[in-house]
Design a protein around this motif. Sequence first.
Motif, short mmCIF file in Angstrom:
data_model
loop_
_atom_site.label_atom_id
_atom_site.label_comp_id
_atom_site.label_asym_id
_atom_site.label_seq_id
_atom_site.Cartn_x
_atom_site.Cartn_y
_atom_site.Cartn_z
N UNK A 89 0.98 -2.27 -0.25
CA UNK A 89 -0.11 -2.64 0.64
C UNK A 89 -1.47 -2.37 -0.01
N UNK A 90 -1.61 -1.21 -0.63
CA UNK A 90 -2.87 -0.87 -1.32
C UNK A 90 -3.14 -1.85 -2.45
N UNK A 91 -2.13 -2.08 -3.28
CA UNK A 91 -2.31 -2.97 -4.44
C UNK A 91 -2.63 -4.40 -4.02
N UNK A 92 -1.94 -4.90 -3.01
CA UNK A 92 -2.17 -6.28 -2.58
C UNK A 92 -3.52 -6.46 -1.90
N UNK A 93 -4.12 -5.36 -1.47
CA UNK A 93 -5.47 -5.44 -0.90
C UNK A 93 -6.53 -5.45 -2.01
N UNK A 94 -6.07 -5.37 -3.28
CA UNK A 94 -6.98 -5.39 -4.42
C UNK A 94 -7.49 -4.03 -4.83
N UNK A 95 -7.01 -2.99 -4.17
CA UNK A 95 -7.47 -1.63 -4.46
C UNK A 95 -6.53 -0.95 -5.45
#
Length: 142
Positions: A89-95
């Motif tokens: 979730x964090x990675x897919x939000x670009x973070x």
Amino acid sequence: MTDKNRNHMERTPLELALDVSRSVFIQACAGAGKTFALTKRYAAILDSFARETLAGVKPEQTDHKKILVITFTKKAAGEMRERIRQDISILLSGKEIPELKGKDFCPTLRDHRSAAVQTYIHNLTNTFSQNAISTIDSFCGG
């Protein structure tokens, strides 16, 4: 010298765990960071699958359901599944994952502009519940 070129003995346990070019078995005492290392390794494998998708590798060869994670207890398997879900979730939000900030961890998952990677991510998010994260008893029994 790059991290990948460093001698096996010069690399940290986390660096070794994140090397997706080889299989690993992680064994350590309680509280040593096994779950952290394995969840980040899972994300790194997903990122490598996304890169392979960009290179034209067929979707069935980059299916997250081919990643096997085995642990001893149902509680640990559930914790692993949830931590991986949080990382994705964090990675897919670009973070960036906070503990790996500045290390360019999983750049393909974080910057998913190409249609091929977007299709890969769509499949990943829609079928994540079918992952192979289980206890050794569940794996051997069924």
